[in-house]
Motif scaffolding. Structure first.
Motif, PDB file in Angstrom:
ATOM      1  N   UNK A  23       0.853  -1.188   0.000  1.00 58.98           N
ATOM      2  CA  UNK A  23       0.000   0.000   0.000  1.00 58.98           C
ATOM      3  C   UNK A  23       0.889   1.238   0.000  1.00 58.98           C
ATOM      4  N   UNK A  24       0.441   2.270  -0.698  1.00 59.65           N
ATOM      5  CA  UNK A  24       1.243   3.491  -0.718  1.00 59.65           C
ATOM      6  C   UNK A  24       0.345   4.722  -0.707  1.00 59.65           C
ATOM      7  N   UNK A  25       0.871   5.794  -0.142  1.00 59.59           N
ATOM      8  CA  UNK A  25       0.170   7.067  -0.100  1.00 59.59           C
ATOM      9  C   UNK A  25       0.360   7.750  -1.447  1.00 59.59           C
ATOM     10  N   UNK A  26      -0.737   8.027  -2.129  1.00 60.17           N
ATOM     11  CA  UNK A  26      -0.655   8.557  -3.495  1.00 60.17           C
ATOM     12  C   UNK A  26      -0.182  10.007  -3.541  1.00 60.17           C
ATOM     13  N   UNK A  27      -0.156  10.687  -2.385  1.00 60.52           N
ATOM     14  CA  UNK A  27       0.432  12.029  -2.351  1.00 60.52           C
ATOM     15  C   UNK A  27       1.951  11.976  -2.249  1.00 60.52           C
ATOM     16  N   UNK A  45      10.531   4.898   4.215  1.00 59.86           N
ATOM     17  CA  UNK A  45       9.235   5.507   4.531  1.00 59.86           C
ATOM     18  C   UNK A  45       8.143   4.461   4.708  1.00 59.86           C
ATOM     19  N   UNK A  46       8.560   3.227   5.017  1.00 54.63           N
ATOM     20  CA  UNK A  46       7.591   2.140   5.095  1.00 54.63           C
ATOM     21  C   UNK A  46       7.332   1.701   6.526  1.00 54.63           C
ATOM     22  N   UNK A  60       5.007   6.588   4.072  1.00 54.01           N
ATOM     23  CA  UNK A  60       4.663   6.680   2.656  1.00 54.01           C
ATOM     24  C   UNK A  60       4.118   5.405   2.066  1.00 54.01           C
ATOM     25  N   UNK A  61       4.415   4.249   2.715  1.00 53.47           N
ATOM     26  CA  UNK A  61       3.980   2.968   2.175  1.00 53.47           C
ATOM     27  C   UNK A  61       3.991   1.934   3.293  1.00 53.47           C
ATOM     28  N   UNK A  62       3.344   0.800   3.050  1.00 48.61           N
ATOM     29  CA  UNK A  62       3.290  -0.256   4.054  1.00 48.61           C
ATOM     30  C   UNK A  62       3.075  -1.602   3.395  1.00 48.61           C
ATOM     31  N   UNK A  63       3.506  -2.634   4.090  1.00 43.65           N
ATOM     32  CA  UNK A  63       3.257  -4.008   3.671  1.00 43.65           C
ATOM     33  C   UNK A  63       1.950  -4.444   4.305  1.00 43.65           C
ATOM     34  N   UNK A  64       1.030  -4.920   3.470  1.00 44.96           N
ATOM     35  CA  UNK A  64      -0.340  -5.023   3.951  1.00 44.96           C
ATOM     36  C   UNK A  64      -1.112  -6.061   3.144  1.00 44.96           C
ATOM     37  N   UNK A  65      -2.271  -6.449   3.648  1.00 39.55           N
ATOM     38  CA  UNK A  65      -3.214  -7.215   2.844  1.00 39.55           C
ATOM     39  C   UNK A  65      -3.823  -6.308   1.771  1.00 39.55           C
TER      40      UNK A  65
END
Length: 364
Positions: free
Chosen positions: A166-170, A192-193, A250-255
Motif C-alpha cells: 500500500x502506498x500514499x498517493x500524495x 518511509x515504510x 509513505x507505504x506499508x506491507x499489507x493485505x
C-alpha cells in the motif's frame, strides 16, 4: 481499474463512499423473510452469485462450537445468519487471536471446539500435523479449488487474500514501488515504510519469504529494511492504514484490502510479481478430531463455501472468493492478473522458525 502496463493496481474512486462493516444489511441470493447478508453498497449491480447455494447443502442441527481467529466484525454476521437459518442449530463462537486459540486447543483436555477457523493456513497445517484434525469428505472439499485446500483433505480454504504494497498517493506513484520484493531494502520507499510484524498475516509473509528465498536472504532483507528505517506498528491493520493514509509513512506491507474502510484517504495498492510479496494468504477451517458431531461441523464449513457466503466475503471483506463461480469486486485486479509464486500452503506452517528469526532481530 487495473494498470496492465506494469502490475495490477487497485484503484478506488472517492465516489464509492464509505464501506460498511459486517453487521450492516446487504443482499444475497436466496434471502428469506427480508433477511439480508453483507454490504449492499458493493453488492449493487453485481450478478447473483453462481454455484451451490445453502439450499443445496444439508440442513444443520445440534450444537457447534467454533474457535474463530477471524474477528466477529469480519464474520459474525455470516455465522449468525447460518445459525438463524436453522431452528435446531446452536452455534457457540469463541473469537480470539489464532495463536491464542491454537494454544488453547493444545492445553485443553479434549477441546470443546468442533471447528477451527483462522486467518491463514499455517496454523491449520500445524494442527493437522499434531493430529488434532479430521479428514473432510470430498463433497464438501470440492467446493474449494485444490490449490487452496490441504492435499491430505484435513482443511479447506474459504477465501483468499493477497499480500500487497500500500502506498500514499500524495507521496508515491505505483512506478516508484519496486517490482520485486527483494529489491525493497535498496529502494527509495524503504525508509518511509511500515509493517505490523505481530500480525499473523505478516508472519505468514516472512515465512513465505523464508520458503521461497531462503532464511539467510530473508534475514538480510529484514536487516536491510530495518536499517533503512522500516517502522513497526503494534496496533496492526487499523494503525498501519491510518499511518499510510495520513502520510505519517509513505507505504506499508499489507493485505490487499487496506483501502476498505479508508476510501476517503489517498491510499492505493500495488503488487510485486512471483515472489513472497504477492504470496496468497488463505483463511480456512478444519474439523477437530475431538468433535462430537463431525457431520454437522463439516457441513457448517460447507455453508461458508456456498454462493451466498462467498458473495458475502467478496462484498463485505473485499477478499477473493475461493469459489470460481463468484467474482471478486471489480475494483480489485482479476484473479488471473495477479502473479503469485507457486507454493505449497502447507509449507507456511513453520511459524515458530519465523518467530525465532523476528525475535533474534529484535522485531518482536
Amino acid at each position: 481499474m487495473v494498470d496492465n502496463t506494469r502490475r495490477a493496481v487497485l484503484r478506488v474512486g472517492v465516489g464509492l463512499g464509505g464501506v460498511g462493516l459486517a453487521g450492516c444489511t446487504g443482499r444475497f441470493t436466496g434471502q428469506t423473510d427480508g433477511g439480508t447478508l453483507g454490504n449492499p453498497e458493493f453488492a449493487e449491480g453485481r450478478p447473483d452469485p453462481d454455484g451451490p447455494t445453502m439450499d443445496d447443502l444439508p440442513d444443520l442441527g445440534g450444537e457447534v462450537t467454533v474457535y474463530s481467529g477471524r474477528s466477529e466484525q469480519r464474520v459474525g454476521e455470516l455465522i449468525d445468519h447460518i445459525e438463524d437459518r436453522y431452528d435446531d442449530l446452536t452455534v457457540d463462537v469463541r473469537y480470539a487471536d489464532s495463536a491464542d486459540l491454537v494454544n488453547a486447543i493444545l492445553t485443553e483436555e479434549g477441546t470443546p471446539a468442533d471447528i477451527y477457523y483462522t486467518t491463514e493456513s499455517g496454523t491449520l497445517t500445524f494442527l493437522k500435523e499434531e493430529g488434532y484434525t479430521e479428514t473432510m469428505p470430498e463433497d464438501v472439499l470440492e467446493l474449494c479449488p485444490e490449490e487452496f485446500r490441504d492435499p491430505d483433505d484435513q482443511w479447506m480454504g474459504l477465501t483468499r487474500r493477497s499480500w500487497a504494497v500500500a502506498f500514499n498517493t500524495d507521496r508515491f506513484e505505483a512506478s516508484d514501488i519496486p517490482e520485486g520484493i527483494m529489491e525493497f531494502p535498496e529502494s527509495e520507499v524503504a525508509g518511509e515504510m511500515g509493517w505490523a510484524p505481530f500480525r499473523g498475516s505478516t508472519q505468514a509473509f516472512v515465512t513465505a519469504m523464508r520458503v521461497i528465498h531462503g532464511e539467510e536472504e530473508t534475514r538480510e532483507w529484514i536487516e536491510g529494511m530495518l536499517d533503512a528505517g522500516l517502522r513497526t506498528y503494534e496496533g496492526g491493520r487499523s494503525d498501519l492504514a491510518q499511518a499510510t493514509g495520513s502520510g505519517e509513512i509513505g507505504a506499508s506491507l499489507y493485505n490487499h484490502y487496506i483501502v476498505r474502510g479508508n476510501l476517503d484517504m489517498p491510499i492505493d495498492v500495488t503488487y510485486t510479481r512471483n515472489d513472497a510479496g504477492v504470496v496468497p494468504i488463505v483463511p480456512g477451517a478444519c474439523v477437530m478430531d475431538a468433535s462430537d458431531d463431525h457431520e454437522t461441523a463439516v457441513n457448517f464449513i460447507g455453508h461458508w463455501a456456498s454462493a451466498e457466503a462467498q458473495e458475502y466475503f467478496a462484498t463485505t471483506t473485499w477478499e477473493y472468493p475461493v469459489s470460481p463461480h463468484v467474482e471478486p469486486l471489480d475494483v480489485l485486479p482479476d484473479r488471473d492478473e495477479l502473479e503469485p509464486p507457486e507454493i505449497d500452503l502447507n509449507d507456511l506452517a513453520d511459524i515458530e522458525t519465523t518467530l525465532e528469526l523476528l525475535r533474534d532481530l529484535d522485531v518482536l
